[in-house]
Structures are given as C-alpha cells and as structure tokens.
Design a protein around this motif. Sequence first.
Motif, PDB file in Angstrom:
ATOM      1  N   ALA A 155       0.805  -1.222   0.000  1.00  0.00           N
ATOM      2  CA  ALA A 155       0.000   0.000   0.000  1.00  0.00           C
ATOM      3  C   ALA A 155       0.836   1.269   0.000  1.00  0.00           C
ATOM      4  O   ALA A 155       0.282   2.364  -0.149  1.00  0.00           O
ATOM      5  CB  ALA A 155      -0.922   0.007   1.203  1.00  0.00           C
ATOM      6  N   ALA A 156       2.150   1.184   0.177  1.00  0.00           N
ATOM      7  CA  ALA A 156       2.992   2.381   0.272  1.00  0.00           C
ATOM      8  C   ALA A 156       2.863   3.222  -0.989  1.00  0.00           C
ATOM      9  O   ALA A 156       2.913   2.710  -2.109  1.00  0.00           O
ATOM     10  CB  ALA A 156       4.443   1.982   0.491  1.00  0.00           C
ATOM     11  N   SER A 157       2.677   4.537  -0.807  1.00  0.00           N
ATOM     12  CA  SER A 157       2.468   5.420  -1.943  1.00  0.00           C
ATOM     13  C   SER A 157       3.013   6.805  -1.645  1.00  0.00           C
ATOM     14  O   SER A 157       3.388   7.119  -0.512  1.00  0.00           O
ATOM     15  CB  SER A 157       0.974   5.507  -2.284  1.00  0.00           C
ATOM     16  OG  SER A 157       0.261   6.103  -1.209  1.00  0.00           O
ATOM     17  N   PHE A 158       3.031   7.637  -2.667  1.00  0.00           N
ATOM     18  CA  PHE A 158       3.402   9.038  -2.511  1.00  0.00           C
ATOM     19  C   PHE A 158       2.533   9.863  -3.443  1.00  0.00           C
ATOM     20  O   PHE A 158       2.001   9.348  -4.429  1.00  0.00           O
ATOM     21  CB  PHE A 158       4.891   9.250  -2.829  1.00  0.00           C
ATOM     22  CG  PHE A 158       5.248   8.988  -4.268  1.00  0.00           C
ATOM     23  CD1 PHE A 158       5.379  10.028  -5.176  1.00  0.00           C
ATOM     24  CD2 PHE A 158       5.447   7.683  -4.728  1.00  0.00           C
ATOM     25  CE1 PHE A 158       5.694   9.784  -6.503  1.00  0.00           C
ATOM     26  CE2 PHE A 158       5.766   7.436  -6.051  1.00  0.00           C
ATOM     27  CZ  PHE A 158       5.897   8.495  -6.945  1.00  0.00           C
ATOM     28  N   SER A 159       2.348  11.133  -3.138  1.00  0.00           N
ATOM     29  CA  SER A 159       1.519  12.003  -3.971  1.00  0.00           C
ATOM     30  C   SER A 159       2.349  12.594  -5.096  1.00  0.00           C
ATOM     31  O   SER A 159       3.512  12.971  -4.896  1.00  0.00           O
ATOM     32  CB  SER A 159       0.912  13.126  -3.127  1.00  0.00           C
ATOM     33  OG  SER A 159       0.012  12.595  -2.185  1.00  0.00           O
TER      34      SER A 159
END
Length: 318
Positions: A155-159
């Motif tokens: 689930a790790a994400s960045f904008s």
Amino acid sequence: SVFAKNSLLSSLDNLRFNFGLRNENYQQDYQQTYLKAGGPLKSGSNEYERLIKKGGLSYEYTKDHVLWFGMADGWLVPGASTNATATYPNYAVTPESSVTKQLGLRGYFRDAKLSYDVAAYETNIDNYIANVLCSDNPSACPGWAALRPSQTKTAASFSSNPGSVTARGFETSLAYQPHELVKFGVAHTLTFNKWDEYNSGATKLQGVTSATSPKHHVNGRVTLYPIPKWSIEFESDYISRYYTNVQNTDTYQRPMLFNLRSSYTWKDLTFTVQAMNLLNTKYASRVTADAANVKNYQTLAGTGDGPFSFRAGIQYQF
C-alpha cells in the motif's frame, strides 16, 4: 414583428445568465522534522494564486422545466499533508487545473408528481494529483525496495502529478410521490474516467480507466410518512465492478448495501434512528491493488462501513 406577443424577445424573459469571478490565494508554511523512510528533511513555504471563472445560462422553455448549461475553471491546491509527509518526500507536487462543462435538464410534472434532474458533464484535468504506488515508481520512495513483503509495502504510496485525466458522465435523479404517505427516489451516475496519459517512473500508460472509478452508481430510496413529521426511509446502494489499479489488470465488486433511517419531529426535538448495513455484509469502501494484483482493502472515515450498526440520536433546535 419581433415585438409581437410570443416573439423571440418575449421568450427571452425566461433566459437567465450568470457569471462569476473568484480570486484564490493559498499560503503554506511547514516544518518537517521526521521522515520515516530516510532522506533529507525539508522545511519551507508555498504560495498559490489563481483567478477562477465560471458562467452559464438557464432557459425555462415551459413552466417548471429548465434547460441549463454551465462552464467553470477549477483547481486543486496540494495540501500540507501532500507536500510534507512522514513517509516519502513529495516536494514537487503542483496544483491541478481543470475545465468543466455541463449541460442539463430539470423539471417537475405537477399532475404526475414526478420531478427529474438529468445532466451530462465533461471535466478535463491537467496535473492530476494522485497517490502513486511505490511499486510503480520505486525511485521516488527511498528504502522501499528493501522492505520485506507486507501489506504496508503493497500500500505504500506518494503524492504526485502523474498525468492528465478526462472525466465524462451522466447524472440522473428521479423522485415520484404518488401519495402523501410514500415517496420513491432513484439516482444514477454513469462515468467514463480515463487517464489521457499516465507517466510515473517506468509506468507509462495512455487511455486506461482511472482506478477505483466504478462505471455505475445507483442509489434507490423508498420513504414512508405514516403520520405527519414521521419518516421511515429504506435505502439500497449499488456500485459496479471497478479497476483497482492503474494498469487495469485487477477488479473489485462491492456488494449491494441496504440501510434504514427514521426520524420524528416533536416541537423543537427531532428523534433519529439508523440501522446501517442491514444484512451485515462484508465489504471495503475502497480497494486498490499494485501491478501484481495484490489488493489493499481500505475503509473511509465517516462512512460507517463495517458490520451492522444501530444508532440513535436526539436533536434540539434552539
């Protein structure tokens, strides 16, 4: 003669124009003191400003029936939680800009006691702000590749601003009250949300459907009025199967949900009860997946998703 009764000029009495301007200015100051994934800390400030324009017209071509059109600028400023994060740095996120066009028809058939509201829309969004999975662009997530396989890693994400989106659709709402004791209502949204281009790291796509964007959303309600000031509403809510990742290789189908609400007003008091998720259905409000189709199940704060729940309340109007 153009001045005669029922002429073009007299028909313009039912034509209305509207136009608006709004100048928006956002100033952000932030201090970043912790970065879980490592890397340099950054404190700073951002300032965004834009003149927003909107306009439209409406025409009542016959009594109780209106044809309308609207067009508006739009933008979305990245919030502080986007530009300063405790997980991965997002220092280059820029505001979204958009143009929306809408054409609609609304009205009421008095004899049939039927009201309707139908609209078609198109929104073109540049620099779309999206949560990009680290698996789609590992170079933007320091230390991510070294993590052990887990739900957190999936689930790790960045904008980021991975590209542009075009959202098109139709919205329909109908309400019918054949008797003072009962009312029927239904609303349907048909959407076609596409990435014109998506570019993040090695992931480069065109014309794919936006993730977590169901094509159909239907909400139906039946409301009973046994006595004055007492209402009992039964609601059903359906969304169609949708893609869970930007690659369009995995899908999720949320089950149909059923809810019951009731309220009674006595003097300055309103008593309410709600029975949510009547069938105790297991579901997730939002499901995403990575390119390998590994799902991440999420809930949305404030939506009450979960097992069957019962709520009661009292409201007093001063």
